[in-house]
Structure formats: C-alpha cells, structure tokens
Design a protein around this motif. Structure first.
Motif, PDB file in Angstrom:
ATOM      1  N   PRO A   1      43.794  21.959  28.001  1.00 11.54           N
ATOM      2  CA  PRO A   1      44.559  22.557  26.901  1.00 11.54           C
ATOM      3  C   PRO A   1      43.962  22.218  25.532  1.00 11.54           C
ATOM      4  N   GLY A   2      43.756  23.262  24.728  1.00 13.58           N
ATOM      5  CA  GLY A   2      43.296  23.076  23.354  1.00 13.58           C
ATOM      6  C   GLY A   2      41.839  22.701  23.184  1.00 13.58           C
ATOM      7  N   ALA A   3      41.042  22.742  24.268  1.00 14.21           N
ATOM      8  CA  ALA A   3      39.657  22.282  24.181  1.00 14.21           C
ATOM      9  C   ALA A   3      38.663  23.408  23.901  1.00 14.21           C
ATOM     10  N   THR A   4      39.093  24.651  23.972  1.00 16.03           N
ATOM     11  CA  THR A   4      38.147  25.760  23.878  1.00 16.03           C
ATOM     12  C   THR A   4      38.188  26.442  22.516  1.00 16.03           C
ATOM     13  N   SER A   5      37.084  27.106  22.218  1.00 16.17           N
ATOM     14  CA  SER A   5      37.031  27.980  21.054  1.00 16.17           C
ATOM     15  C   SER A   5      37.385  29.390  21.527  1.00 16.17           C
ATOM     16  N   PRO A   6      37.692  30.302  20.612  1.00 14.63           N
ATOM     17  CA  PRO A   6      38.081  31.658  21.029  1.00 14.63           C
ATOM     18  C   PRO A   6      37.018  32.387  21.850  1.00 14.63           C
ATOM     19  N   ASN A   7      35.754  32.066  21.665  1.00 18.79           N
ATOM     20  CA  ASN A   7      34.689  32.780  22.359  1.00 18.79           C
ATOM     21  C   ASN A   7      34.286  32.153  23.692  1.00 18.79           C
ATOM     22  N   ASP A   8      34.840  30.994  24.027  1.00 19.37           N
ATOM     23  CA  ASP A   8      34.414  30.313  25.243  1.00 19.37           C
ATOM     24  C   ASP A   8      34.670  31.122  26.504  1.00 19.37           C
ATOM     25  N   ARG A   9      35.812  31.781  26.610  1.00 18.68           N
ATOM     26  CA  ARG A   9      36.098  32.564  27.816  1.00 18.68           C
ATOM     27  C   ARG A   9      35.150  33.753  27.941  1.00 18.68           C
ATOM     28  N   ILE A  10      34.846  34.382  26.832  1.00 16.72           N
ATOM     29  CA  ILE A  10      33.926  35.524  26.840  1.00 16.72           C
ATOM     30  C   ILE A  10      32.531  35.063  27.244  1.00 16.72           C
ATOM     31  N   LEU A  11      32.080  33.966  26.654  1.00 17.17           N
ATOM     32  CA  LEU A  11      30.753  33.452  26.971  1.00 17.17           C
ATOM     33  C   LEU A  11      30.679  33.019  28.435  1.00 17.17           C
ATOM     34  N   PHE A  12      31.721  32.359  28.932  1.00 16.77           N
ATOM     35  CA  PHE A  12      31.728  31.937  30.337  1.00 16.77           C
ATOM     36  C   PHE A  12      31.636  33.153  31.259  1.00 16.77           C
ATOM     37  N   SER A  13      32.374  34.189  30.960  1.00 14.20           N
ATOM     38  CA  SER A  13      32.329  35.401  31.773  1.00 14.20           C
ATOM     39  C   SER A  13      30.920  36.010  31.770  1.00 14.20           C
ATOM     40  N   ALA A  14      30.302  36.071  30.607  1.00 15.42           N
ATOM     41  CA  ALA A  14      28.946  36.624  30.504  1.00 15.42           C
ATOM     42  C   ALA A  14      27.944  35.761  31.267  1.00 15.42           C
ATOM     43  N   LEU A  15      28.056  34.449  31.135  1.00 17.55           N
ATOM     44  CA  LEU A  15      27.132  33.554  31.826  1.00 17.55           C
ATOM     45  C   LEU A  15      27.325  33.610  33.342  1.00 17.55           C
ATOM     46  N   THR A  16      28.567  33.755  33.773  1.00 19.39           N
ATOM     47  CA  THR A  16      28.848  33.860  35.201  1.00 19.39           C
ATOM     48  C   THR A  16      28.169  35.086  35.782  1.00 19.39           C
ATOM     49  N   GLU A  17      28.232  36.187  35.062  1.00 21.99           N
ATOM     50  CA  GLU A  17      27.604  37.418  35.543  1.00 21.99           C
ATOM     51  C   GLU A  17      26.083  37.371  35.400  1.00 21.99           C
ATOM     52  N   GLN A  18      25.592  36.978  34.239  1.00 22.52           N
ATOM     53  CA  GLN A  18      24.165  37.083  33.949  1.00 22.52           C
ATOM     54  C   GLN A  18      23.330  35.963  34.555  1.00 22.52           C
ATOM     55  N   VAL A  19      23.902  34.799  34.752  1.00 16.99           N
ATOM     56  CA  VAL A  19      23.167  33.671  35.340  1.00 16.99           C
ATOM     57  C   VAL A  19      23.736  33.335  36.714  1.00 16.99           C
ATOM     58  N   GLY A  20      25.057  33.196  36.803  1.00 13.09           N
ATOM     59  CA  GLY A  20      25.677  32.787  38.057  1.00 13.09           C
ATOM     60  C   GLY A  20      25.426  33.741  39.205  1.00 13.09           C
ATOM     61  N   ARG A  21      25.529  35.033  38.952  1.00 16.77           N
ATOM     62  CA  ARG A  21      25.336  36.005  40.034  1.00 16.77           C
ATOM     63  C   ARG A  21      23.926  35.929  40.611  1.00 16.77           C
ATOM     64  N   PRO A  22      22.856  35.996  39.795  1.00 11.47           N
ATOM     65  CA  PRO A  22      21.523  35.921  40.411  1.00 11.47           C
ATOM     66  C   PRO A  22      21.228  34.563  41.060  1.00 11.47           C
ATOM     67  N   VAL A  23      21.735  33.492  40.489  1.00 11.71           N
ATOM     68  CA  VAL A  23      21.544  32.180  41.117  1.00 11.71           C
ATOM     69  C   VAL A  23      22.251  32.152  42.464  1.00 11.71           C
ATOM     70  N   ASN A  24      23.483  32.651  42.518  1.00 10.93           N
ATOM     71  CA  ASN A  24      24.219  32.684  43.782  1.00 10.93           C
ATOM     72  C   ASN A  24      23.538  33.596  44.809  1.00 10.93           C
ATOM     73  N   GLU A  25      22.994  34.706  44.365  1.00  8.51           N
ATOM     74  CA  GLU A  25      22.291  35.594  45.285  1.00  8.51           C
ATOM     75  C   GLU A  25      21.117  34.871  45.927  1.00  8.51           C
ATOM     76  N   TYR A  26      20.440  34.041  45.150  1.00  6.68           N
ATOM     77  CA  TYR A  26      19.331  33.268  45.708  1.00  6.68           C
ATOM     78  C   TYR A  26      19.845  32.170  46.643  1.00  6.68           C
ATOM     79  N   ILE A  27      20.685  31.293  46.128  1.00  8.31           N
ATOM     80  CA  ILE A  27      21.051  30.068  46.857  1.00  8.31           C
ATOM     81  C   ILE A  27      21.865  30.363  48.111  1.00  8.31           C
ATOM     82  N   ALA A  28      22.640  31.427  48.126  1.00  3.05           N
ATOM     83  CA  ALA A  28      23.459  31.747  49.299  1.00  3.05           C
ATOM     84  C   ALA A  28      22.619  32.219  50.477  1.00  3.05           C
ATOM     85  N   GLY A  29      21.328  32.421  50.260  1.00  3.74           N
ATOM     86  CA  GLY A  29      20.432  32.786  51.355  1.00  3.74           C
ATOM     87  C   GLY A  29      20.233  31.671  52.360  1.00  3.74           C
TER      88      GLY A  29
END
Length: 196
Positions: A102-130
């Motif tokens: 609670p109270g630890a985030t800035s307004p853009n943190d959720r947006i940035l996390f969502s973008a990073l999850t898609e742009q970095v997390g998805r390709p990393v997961n596609e690799y490692i889940a092999g």
C-alpha cells in the motif's frame, strides 16, 4: 498470452506466454529497443543506459524492479535465456511486491509493469518454458535471490504479508509447472514452440 490464476495463489495471477518462437527471435531486438525507450526509474539518479549489465546485477537490490526487466531483456538479446529468466522472475517478484504494498507505487508503475510483462516477460517465458526443469530452476533462483538480498525500494518488514503472498504465488506456479510437465510440452508443440 495466457493468464493463469492458480487455485492456491490467493489472488496472485502469473502470466505464461505462448505463440511463435521464431517471432520472439525476430522481435527481440525491436522489443529491447522499446524497453530502453520506456521511462525506467532507477534509484539515486542512476541512468540504466549508462550502466552495464554487470552493474545492474551488482546493484539490483537497490534498483527499481524495472531495472531487472531491462537486465533480462539485455540477457535474452545476448542469447542468455536461462540467466534472463532468473532476472525476469526476480524482477517480477520485486515488481509484484511493489504493486502489492500500500502506498509504495507511483501512478505509472502499473502501466510500466504491464508493458514489461508483455515486452520482456512473454519472450523470456516462451524461451524458458521450453524446458520445465530450467523454468522451475529460474523461479527457484529468483525466490532464493529475493530472500537473500535486501529490497531498497519496498520494505520487506513493513509489508511482510504482501511479500509472503507474492512469494507464495510463485511457489504455487512452480508446483503447477512441475505437476503439468507433459501437458505443457504438448501445448507448446501444438503452438509451434520448441521443447528442449
């Protein structure tokens, strides 16, 4: 991308990517460039563009969790998929924890996390889940790293309950992956993804 809500995850949802692995290789340089264009906060005025990957790794406990995603993207682009997965999951633990406190985030943190999850997390997961063994090892590495290192962004003591919930979500994902190895391999084959 498939979003999986695990039954025992207490509200924590973990993303698992799927899609064409050749597209990941093709888009990785583009995605890496996009990540570097995002406004990534660092601690104490550090500019991630001026930091080497080794410097980010050495200072990771003091940096904003997004820095760990930047490190993961760099490592994946260098062909170091296992190491990329280690740092991506460490970043995911730290970022989910930041968002849960609670109270630890800035307004853009959720947006940035969502973008990073898609742009970095998805390709990393596609690799490692092999390779389910490597996937589990990466998640276990991240849990161990997080436990062994201070968090300079979000207090582990002030938000112990939130941290425990986030860590349990990843522990549940490990158990889920371990119990569904053959199903996950078949799913990857059906989607044209490589199993290692």
């Amino acid at each position: 991308m498939t979003i999986t809500k695990l039954p025992q995850s207490r509200g924590v949802t973990w993303a698992k990517g799927n899609g064409d692995h050749s597209m990941t290789r093709l888009l990785a340089p583009l995605l890496l460039c996009c990540i570097f264009l995002l406004p990534v906060p660092a601690q104490a005025g550090e500019n991630l563009d001026d930091m080497s990957s080794d410097q980010i790794a050495q200072q990771a406990e003091a940096l904003h969790p997004s820095a760990l995603y930047v490190l993961a993207a760099r490592l994946l682009a260098e062909g170091k998929g296992r190491e990329a997965a280690n740092w991506m999951y460490a970043g995911q633990i730290r970022y989910r924890f930041l968002l849960a406190a609670p109270g630890a985030t800035s307004p853009n943190d959720r947006i940035l996390f969502s973008a990073l999850t898609e742009q970095v997390g998805r390709p990393v997961n596609e690799y490692i889940a092999g390779d389910p063994d490597e996937w589990i090892a990466a998640m276990e590495w991240a849990l161990a790293w997080d436990e062994a290192h201070a968090n300079g962004v979000t207090s582990k003591t002030a938000h112990a309950a939130e941290l425990a919930q986030i860590r349990q979500g990843l522990t549940d994902l490990i158990a889920n992956v371990d119990s569904r190895r053959e199903e996950l391999r078949r799913h990857r084959i059906d989607n044209g993804l490589e199993n290692r």
